[in-house]
Write a protein that holds these residues in place. Structure first.
Motif, PDB file in Angstrom:
ATOM      1  N   LEU A 111      59.646 -39.997   4.752  1.00 29.04           N
ATOM      2  CA  LEU A 111      59.408 -38.644   5.623  1.00 29.04           C
ATOM      3  C   LEU A 111      59.267 -37.588   4.421  1.00 29.04           C
ATOM      4  N   LYS A 112      58.311 -36.711   4.620  1.00 27.84           N
ATOM      5  CA  LYS A 112      58.522 -35.638   3.695  1.00 27.84           C
ATOM      6  C   LYS A 112      58.628 -34.526   4.975  1.00 27.84           C
ATOM      7  N   THR A 113      59.589 -33.703   4.535  1.00 33.28           N
ATOM      8  CA  THR A 113      60.178 -32.623   5.376  1.00 33.28           C
ATOM      9  C   THR A 113      60.141 -31.351   4.667  1.00 33.28           C
ATOM     10  N   LYS A 114      60.243 -30.312   5.611  1.00 36.70           N
ATOM     11  CA  LYS A 114      60.173 -28.930   4.975  1.00 36.70           C
ATOM     12  C   LYS A 114      61.242 -28.054   5.976  1.00 36.70           C
ATOM     13  N   LYS A 115      62.049 -27.488   5.656  1.00 36.06           N
ATOM     14  CA  LYS A 115      63.119 -26.871   6.497  1.00 36.06           C
ATOM     15  C   LYS A 115      62.826 -25.424   6.646  1.00 36.06           C
ATOM     16  N   PHE A 116      62.691 -24.928   7.772  1.00 36.93           N
ATOM     17  CA  PHE A 116      62.514 -23.367   8.024  1.00 36.93           C
ATOM     18  C   PHE A 116      63.955 -22.782   8.562  1.00 36.93           C
ATOM     19  N   SER A 117      64.357 -21.806   8.315  1.00 36.36           N
ATOM     20  CA  SER A 117      65.671 -21.424   8.656  1.00 36.36           C
ATOM     21  C   SER A 117      65.643 -20.910  10.154  1.00 36.36           C
ATOM     22  N   SER A 118      64.668 -20.587  10.707  1.00 38.15           N
ATOM     23  CA  SER A 118      64.639 -20.175  12.208  1.00 38.15           C
ATOM     24  C   SER A 118      64.029 -21.384  13.047  1.00 38.15           C
ATOM     25  N   LEU A 119      63.360 -22.408  12.392  1.00 37.62           N
ATOM     26  CA  LEU A 119      62.823 -23.538  13.321  1.00 37.62           C
ATOM     27  C   LEU A 119      63.307 -24.849  13.141  1.00 37.62           C
ATOM     28  N   GLY A 120      64.016 -25.077  11.982  1.00 36.76           N
ATOM     29  CA  GLY A 120      64.426 -26.483  11.823  1.00 36.76           C
ATOM     30  C   GLY A 120      63.414 -27.299  10.902  1.00 36.76           C
ATOM     31  N   TYR A 121      63.433 -28.534  10.911  1.00 41.04           N
ATOM     32  CA  TYR A 121      62.539 -29.172   9.912  1.00 41.04           C
ATOM     33  C   TYR A 121      61.002 -29.235  10.810  1.00 41.04           C
ATOM     34  N   LEU A 122      60.331 -29.460   9.703  1.00 41.76           N
ATOM     35  CA  LEU A 122      58.858 -29.939  10.119  1.00 41.76           C
ATOM     36  C   LEU A 122      58.551 -31.304   9.224  1.00 41.76           C
ATOM     37  N   ILE A 123      58.166 -32.095   9.948  1.00 44.08           N
ATOM     38  CA  ILE A 123      57.505 -33.453   9.118  1.00 44.08           C
ATOM     39  C   ILE A 123      56.099 -33.069   8.765  1.00 44.08           C
ATOM     40  N   GLU A 124      56.183 -33.216   7.533  1.00 43.96           N
ATOM     41  CA  GLU A 124      54.842 -33.101   6.682  1.00 43.96           C
ATOM     42  C   GLU A 124      54.263 -34.082   6.094  1.00 43.96           C
ATOM     43  N   GLY A 125      55.117 -35.106   6.005  1.00 43.75           N
ATOM     44  CA  GLY A 125      54.257 -36.369   5.682  1.00 43.75           C
ATOM     45  C   GLY A 125      55.220 -37.628   6.180  1.00 43.75           C
ATOM     46  N   ILE A 126      54.541 -38.778   6.607  1.00 44.41           N
ATOM     47  CA  ILE A 126      55.087 -40.056   6.939  1.00 44.41           C
ATOM     48  C   ILE A 126      54.447 -41.189   6.130  1.00 44.41           C
ATOM     49  N   ASN A 127      55.397 -41.800   5.269  1.00 50.72           N
ATOM     50  CA  ASN A 127      54.898 -43.149   4.437  1.00 50.72           C
ATOM     51  C   ASN A 127      53.568 -42.634   3.643  1.00 50.72           C
ATOM     52  N   GLY A 128      53.797 -41.542   2.939  1.00 56.05           N
ATOM     53  CA  GLY A 128      53.022 -41.125   1.963  1.00 56.05           C
ATOM     54  C   GLY A 128      51.741 -40.329   2.308  1.00 56.05           C
ATOM     55  N   LYS A 129      51.592 -40.329   3.739  1.00 58.09           N
ATOM     56  CA  LYS A 129      50.134 -39.431   4.277  1.00 58.09           C
ATOM     57  C   LYS A 129      50.891 -38.295   4.785  1.00 58.09           C
ATOM     58  N   GLU A 130      50.382 -37.187   4.023  1.00 59.78           N
ATOM     59  CA  GLU A 130      50.853 -35.918   4.335  1.00 59.78           C
ATOM     60  C   GLU A 130      49.539 -35.076   4.964  1.00 59.78           C
ATOM     61  N   SER A 131      50.155 -34.087   5.456  1.00 62.25           N
ATOM     62  CA  SER A 131      49.076 -33.025   5.936  1.00 62.25           C
ATOM     63  C   SER A 131      48.396 -32.580   4.941  1.00 62.25           C
ATOM     64  N   ASN A 132      47.159 -32.320   5.356  1.00 55.72           N
ATOM     65  CA  ASN A 132      45.958 -32.534   4.158  1.00 55.72           C
ATOM     66  C   ASN A 132      44.563 -32.032   5.024  1.00 55.72           C
ATOM     67  N   ASN A 133      43.971 -31.255   4.388  1.00 57.10           N
ATOM     68  CA  ASN A 133      42.513 -31.082   4.769  1.00 57.10           C
ATOM     69  C   ASN A 133      42.172 -30.912   6.389  1.00 57.10           C
ATOM     70  N   GLY A 134      43.290 -29.959   6.975  1.00 55.57           N
ATOM     71  CA  GLY A 134      43.085 -30.038   8.473  1.00 55.57           C
ATOM     72  C   GLY A 134      43.699 -31.042   9.311  1.00 55.57           C
ATOM     73  N   TYR A 135      44.382 -32.198   8.523  1.00 57.03           N
ATOM     74  CA  TYR A 135      45.072 -33.430   9.251  1.00 57.03           C
ATOM     75  C   TYR A 135      46.387 -33.153   9.425  1.00 57.03           C
ATOM     76  N   TYR A 136      47.066 -33.294  10.370  1.00 60.70           N
ATOM     77  CA  TYR A 136      48.639 -32.991  10.558  1.00 60.70           C
ATOM     78  C   TYR A 136      49.051 -34.196  11.224  1.00 60.70           C
ATOM     79  N   TRP A 137      50.553 -34.284  11.138  1.00 56.82           N
ATOM     80  CA  TRP A 137      51.156 -35.222  12.010  1.00 56.82           C
ATOM     81  C   TRP A 137      51.573 -34.520  13.294  1.00 56.82           C
TER      82      TRP A 137
END
Length: 90
Positions: free
Chosen positions: A33-59
């Motif tokens: 997992l690639k995650t990012k933590k936001f203080s008010s929202l908690g964690y966001l999953i930005e990537g799974i198994n090396g496939k990350e949010s990119n070029n308009g694609y998101y998990w």
């Protein structure tokens, strides 16, 4: 169960664990997992198994066939939930 790109993972529903914690537990099964933590929202999953949010694609998170209205840090999985992550153009 959790479905990621067609692969199914079983998990034990625990009323004290968030979906983020359950996803973190899947790392022992080879999920990365690639995650990012936001203080008010908690964690966001930005990537799974090396496939990350990119070029308009998101998990995107689906719970029981419907797009989730809450984030991975807020949702407590329940018995018989079907949780699916889809890599989609948004």
């Amino acid at each position: 169960k959790i479905i990621i790109e067609g692969k199914t993972f079983d998990f034990f529903a625990d009323d004290k664990k968030t979906l983020y914690e359950v996803m973190s537990d899947l790392e022992k099964d080879g999920i990365t997992l690639k995650t990012k933590k936001f203080s008010s929202l908690g964690y966001l999953i930005e990537g799974i198994n090396g496939k990350e949010s990119n070029n308009g694609y998101y998990w995107t998170l689906y719970i029981n066939g419907k797009e989730a209205l809450v984030g991975v840090s807020a949702y407590i999985p329940k018995v018989n939930d079907v949780i699916e992550w889809k890599y989609e153009k948004r």
